[in-house]
Design an enzyme around this catalytic site. Structure first.
Site, PDB file in Angstrom:
ATOM      1  CB  SER A 174      -5.536   4.815   2.259  1.00  0.00           C
ATOM      2  OG  SER A 174      -5.467   5.928   1.403  1.00  0.00           O
ATOM      3  CE  LYS A 198      -4.008   2.123   0.800  1.00  0.00           C
ATOM      4  NZ  LYS A 198      -3.755   2.723  -0.519  1.00  0.00           N
ATOM      5  CB  THR A 205      -2.057  13.475   4.840  1.00  0.00           C
ATOM      6  OG1 THR A 205      -2.441  12.337   4.079  1.00  0.00           O
ATOM      7  CG2 THR A 205      -0.575  13.419   5.127  1.00  0.00           C
ATOM      8  CE  LYS A 261       4.649   7.526  -2.442  1.00  0.00           C
ATOM      9  NZ  LYS A 261       3.883   8.078  -1.313  1.00  0.00           N
ATOM     10  CG  ASP A 288       3.138  11.111  -2.944  1.00  0.00           C
ATOM     11  OD1 ASP A 288       3.071  11.051  -1.706  1.00  0.00           O
ATOM     12  OD2 ASP A 288       4.135  11.596  -3.530  1.00  0.00           O
TER      13      ASP A 288
HETATM   14  P1  NDP Z   1       0.503  18.034  -3.762  1.00  0.00           P
HETATM   15  O1  NDP Z   1       0.940  17.751  -5.143  1.00  0.00           O
HETATM   16  O2  NDP Z   1      -0.943  18.174  -3.465  1.00  0.00           O
HETATM   17  O3  NDP Z   1       1.224  19.351  -3.212  1.00  0.00           O
HETATM   18  C1  NDP Z   1       2.600  19.526  -3.173  1.00  0.00           C
HETATM   19  C2  NDP Z   1       2.839  20.969  -2.808  1.00  0.00           C
HETATM   20  O4  NDP Z   1       4.205  21.196  -2.515  1.00  0.00           O
HETATM   21  C3  NDP Z   1       2.490  21.915  -3.943  1.00  0.00           C
HETATM   22  O5  NDP Z   1       1.965  23.074  -3.368  1.00  0.00           O
HETATM   23  C4  NDP Z   1       3.852  22.188  -4.578  1.00  0.00           C
HETATM   24  O6  NDP Z   1       3.933  23.397  -5.295  1.00  0.00           O
HETATM   25  C5  NDP Z   1       4.682  22.286  -3.334  1.00  0.00           C
HETATM   26  N1  NDP Z   1       6.116  22.139  -3.553  1.00  0.00           N
HETATM   27  C6  NDP Z   1       6.777  21.242  -4.304  1.00  0.00           C
HETATM   28  N2  NDP Z   1       8.103  21.415  -4.174  1.00  0.00           N
HETATM   29  C7  NDP Z   1       8.250  22.444  -3.314  1.00  0.00           C
HETATM   30  C8  NDP Z   1       9.362  23.095  -2.748  1.00  0.00           C
HETATM   31  N3  NDP Z   1      10.594  22.714  -3.055  1.00  0.00           N
HETATM   32  N4  NDP Z   1       9.134  24.090  -1.863  1.00  0.00           N
HETATM   33  C9  NDP Z   1       7.885  24.481  -1.558  1.00  0.00           C
HETATM   34  N5  NDP Z   1       6.799  23.912  -2.068  1.00  0.00           N
HETATM   35  C10 NDP Z   1       6.989  22.910  -2.928  1.00  0.00           C
HETATM   36  O7  NDP Z   1       1.153  16.885  -2.863  1.00  0.00           O
HETATM   37  P2  NDP Z   1       0.723  16.378  -1.430  1.00  0.00           P
HETATM   38  O8  NDP Z   1       0.263  17.513  -0.603  1.00  0.00           O
HETATM   39  O9  NDP Z   1      -0.151  15.198  -1.600  1.00  0.00           O
HETATM   40  O10 NDP Z   1       2.108  15.819  -0.870  1.00  0.00           O
HETATM   41  C11 NDP Z   1       3.063  16.647  -0.200  1.00  0.00           C
HETATM   42  C12 NDP Z   1       4.028  15.774   0.564  1.00  0.00           C
HETATM   43  O11 NDP Z   1       3.309  14.983   1.514  1.00  0.00           O
HETATM   44  C13 NDP Z   1       4.839  14.771  -0.263  1.00  0.00           C
HETATM   45  O12 NDP Z   1       6.096  14.600   0.335  1.00  0.00           O
HETATM   46  C14 NDP Z   1       4.036  13.493  -0.119  1.00  0.00           C
HETATM   47  O13 NDP Z   1       4.817  12.350  -0.347  1.00  0.00           O
HETATM   48  C15 NDP Z   1       3.611  13.606   1.330  1.00  0.00           C
HETATM   49  N6  NDP Z   1       2.467  12.797   1.712  1.00  0.00           N
HETATM   50  C16 NDP Z   1       1.261  12.933   1.076  1.00  0.00           C
HETATM   51  C17 NDP Z   1       0.183  12.177   1.490  1.00  0.00           C
HETATM   52  C18 NDP Z   1      -1.167  12.385   0.909  1.00  0.00           C
HETATM   53  O14 NDP Z   1      -2.126  11.806   1.469  1.00  0.00           O
HETATM   54  N7  NDP Z   1      -1.349  13.173  -0.128  1.00  0.00           N
HETATM   55  C19 NDP Z   1       0.323  11.164   2.549  1.00  0.00           C
HETATM   56  C20 NDP Z   1       1.604  11.160   3.211  1.00  0.00           C
HETATM   57  C21 NDP Z   1       2.626  11.926   2.767  1.00  0.00           C
HETATM   58  P3  NDP Z   1       3.853  23.437  -6.906  1.00  0.00           P
HETATM   59  O15 NDP Z   1       2.407  23.568  -7.189  1.00  0.00           O
HETATM   60  O16 NDP Z   1       4.656  24.635  -7.226  1.00  0.00           O
HETATM   61  O17 NDP Z   1       4.465  22.169  -7.425  1.00  0.00           O
END
Ligand code: NDP
Length: 445
Positions: free
Chosen positions: A377, A90, A209, A126, A166
């Site tokens: 999930s 998962k 999350t 993943k 993700d």
């Molecule tokens: P999203 O795609 O929804 O959002 C990612 C966000 O991070 C966007 O706003 C993006 O901006 C921004 N971003 C990317 N790179 C950078 C940077 N270097 N500095 C600042 N902002 C940045 O992803 P998620 O919110 O789903 O995921 C975010 C993190 O959380 C990841 O590491 C993911 O693996 C982790 N995660 C997510 C889960 C989930 O349920 N979704 C569960 C557990 C962990 P831009 O639009 O400019 O790309």
């Protein structure tokens, strides 16, 4: 360090030399597991660490799709099925140009421990692709997702491997992926989570999350006699995790003063207006800079790393890996930050984590703090199997209970292994012990 752990780490470094993200994650985990191997010499005889660090399989495939001009485009897809000792694989799918085998392996490896911490029966995996969803039309996204699933469908299923979202994969993409899975297999089953509510999704999955991160942070603060109430909070990112972390911490009485995307960050001393952020990011798929154009008194700053210089009591890195480095940590410490809880996966570099911990900043690692998404999930999988849907409140209550249990287990594992209040060590050990126990029981397979 324990000799066996050292030997396995050295071997991993030789075998996977180009995979820097994977080695970074493996090193951090293995170092903190050393005391476990001191106590359990039988694990070495069973080759447990060699088996634990090597994924069951890593699938790489070509994804061909047609863009709107009729050009043939080719991307690379991955699914790493890491470990299924305690349940079906998962873990999410990431669509981002930075995706490669190293990134997917690091995420899969961390996912094994995270999923174990939830207390639910889920193994770790993943996947993703180097496809860049930015600037693509809705039809291009759909054609990519359909092509990606045409290959992925051969390896997944409700009892074998259950992907989710993700970075770059939200409700829209899961919908296209699920439609294609159903078309190819003829099965209406919970082979993906994060689905829309009209076709088997769970209430509160979108929020899980971010909300879960705040429940865990709250439990950690409580243990140290503190609360989020009245605190200044910086949340990096403005995607799924960031938005709902900001929402929950605000409900808990915190004030979010800054958020970002990969181009820059905004500061709003009055407290970030999340309705505006949601409109820009969830509805219009725009840039965070537009916030400053719409909200008087707020400001936009180019470059995302500067966000850590904004004074705060609590920092929630919710964007991506290695976004908080030593320089960021130094700024947080200098500004009196008291707690960092990771919403993203490995957002804090190894050196920055050490610096924060050594300065007495409470630190909750992602594999514990962001486990709420995968936990809900797993609740979605249960609802699908039962053909039932629980209410938002029911799911949210379960999520809160799970996050509080995770904190209790990482706290007690840290103490039991002589590393009181070190939640990095606690999370690695607590997550590992359950998987190790299952692997030992199942024999050398
Ligand atoms: P999203 O795609 O929804 O959002 C990612 C966000 O991070 C966007 O706003 C993006 O901006 C921004 N971003 C990317 N790179 C950078 C940077 N270097 N500095 C600042 N902002 C940045 O992803 P998620 O919110 O789903 O995921 C975010 C993190 O959380 C990841 O590491 C993911 O693996 C982790 N995660 C997510 C889960 C989930 O349920 N979704 C569960 C557990 C962990 P831009 O639009 O400019 O790309």
């Amino acid at each position: 360090m324990n000799g066996y752990v050292e030997k396995v780490l050295k071997n991993l470094e030789e075998k996977n030399a180009p995979e820097k993200e994977f080695l970074q994650a493996a090193r951090e985990v293995l170092e903190s597991l050393a005391p476990v191997f001191d106590r359990h010499p039988e694990y070495e005889k069973a080759g447990l660490l060699e088996r634990f660090t090597e994924p069951d399989r890593a699938i790489q495939f070509r994804v061909t799709w047609l863009d709107d001009e009729g050009n043939v485009r080719v991307n690379r897809g991955y699914r790493v099925q890491y470990n299924n000792a305690i349940g079906p694989y998962k873990g999410g799918l990431r669509l981002h140009p930075s995706v490669n085998l190293s990134v997917i392996k690091f995420l899969g490896f961390e996912q094994v421990l995270k999923n174990s911490l939830t207390g639910l029966p889920i193994g770790g995996g993943k996947g993703g692709s180097d496809f860049d969803p930015k600037g693509k039309s809705d039809n291009e996204i759909m054609r990519f997702c359909q092509s990606f699933m045409t290959e992925l469908s051969k390896y997944i299923g409700k009892d074998t491997d259950v992907p989710a979202g993700d970075i770059g994969v939200g409700g829209r993409e899961i919908g296209y992926l699920y439609g294609q899975y159903k078309r190819l297999t003829g099965l209406y089953e919970g082979a993906l989570t994060g689905k829309g509510l009209s076709y088997g999704g769970s209430l509160a999955r979108k929020e899980a999350t971010g909300y879960g991160l705040c429940y865990l942070a709250q439990a950690m603060l409580k243990k140290h006699g503190k609360t989020p109430e009245g605190k200044r909070v910086v949340v990096s990112g403005s995607g799924n995790v960031a938005i709902y972390a900001a929402e929950k911490i605000t409900q808990m009485g915190g004030k979010v003063v800054a958020m970002s995307d990969s181009n820059g960050y905004i500061v709003d001393e009055k407290g970030v207006n999340l309705d505006v952020v949601k409109q820009i990011k969830e509805v219009e798929r725009g840039r965070i800079r537009e916030y400053a154009e719409r909200v008087p008194g707020s400001s936009y700053h180019e470059g995302c790393r500067g966000i850590w210089t904004v004074k705060c009591d609590i920092a929630l890195p919710c964007a991506t890996q290695n976004e908080l480095d030593s320089e960021g940590a130094k700024a947080l410490i200098a500004n009196g930050c008291m707690a960092v809880a990771e919403g993203a996966n490995m957002p804090t570099t190894y050196e920055a984590t050490k610096a924060l911990q050594q300065s007495g900043v409470l630190f909750a690692p992602g594999k514990a703090a962001n486990a709420g998404g995968v936990a809900v999930s797993a609740l979605e999988m249960s609802q699908n199997s039962q053909r039932l849907s629980w209410t938002f409140e029911e799911v949210d209550q379960r999520l809160k209970g799970i996050m509080e249990n995770i904190f209790a287990s990482i706290d007690s594992a840290a103490a039991a292994y002589g590393a009181e209040n070190d939640y990095v060590v606690g999370a690695n050990i607590a997550g590992f012990l359950k998987v190790a126990d299952a692997m030992m029981a199942q024999g050398a397979v």
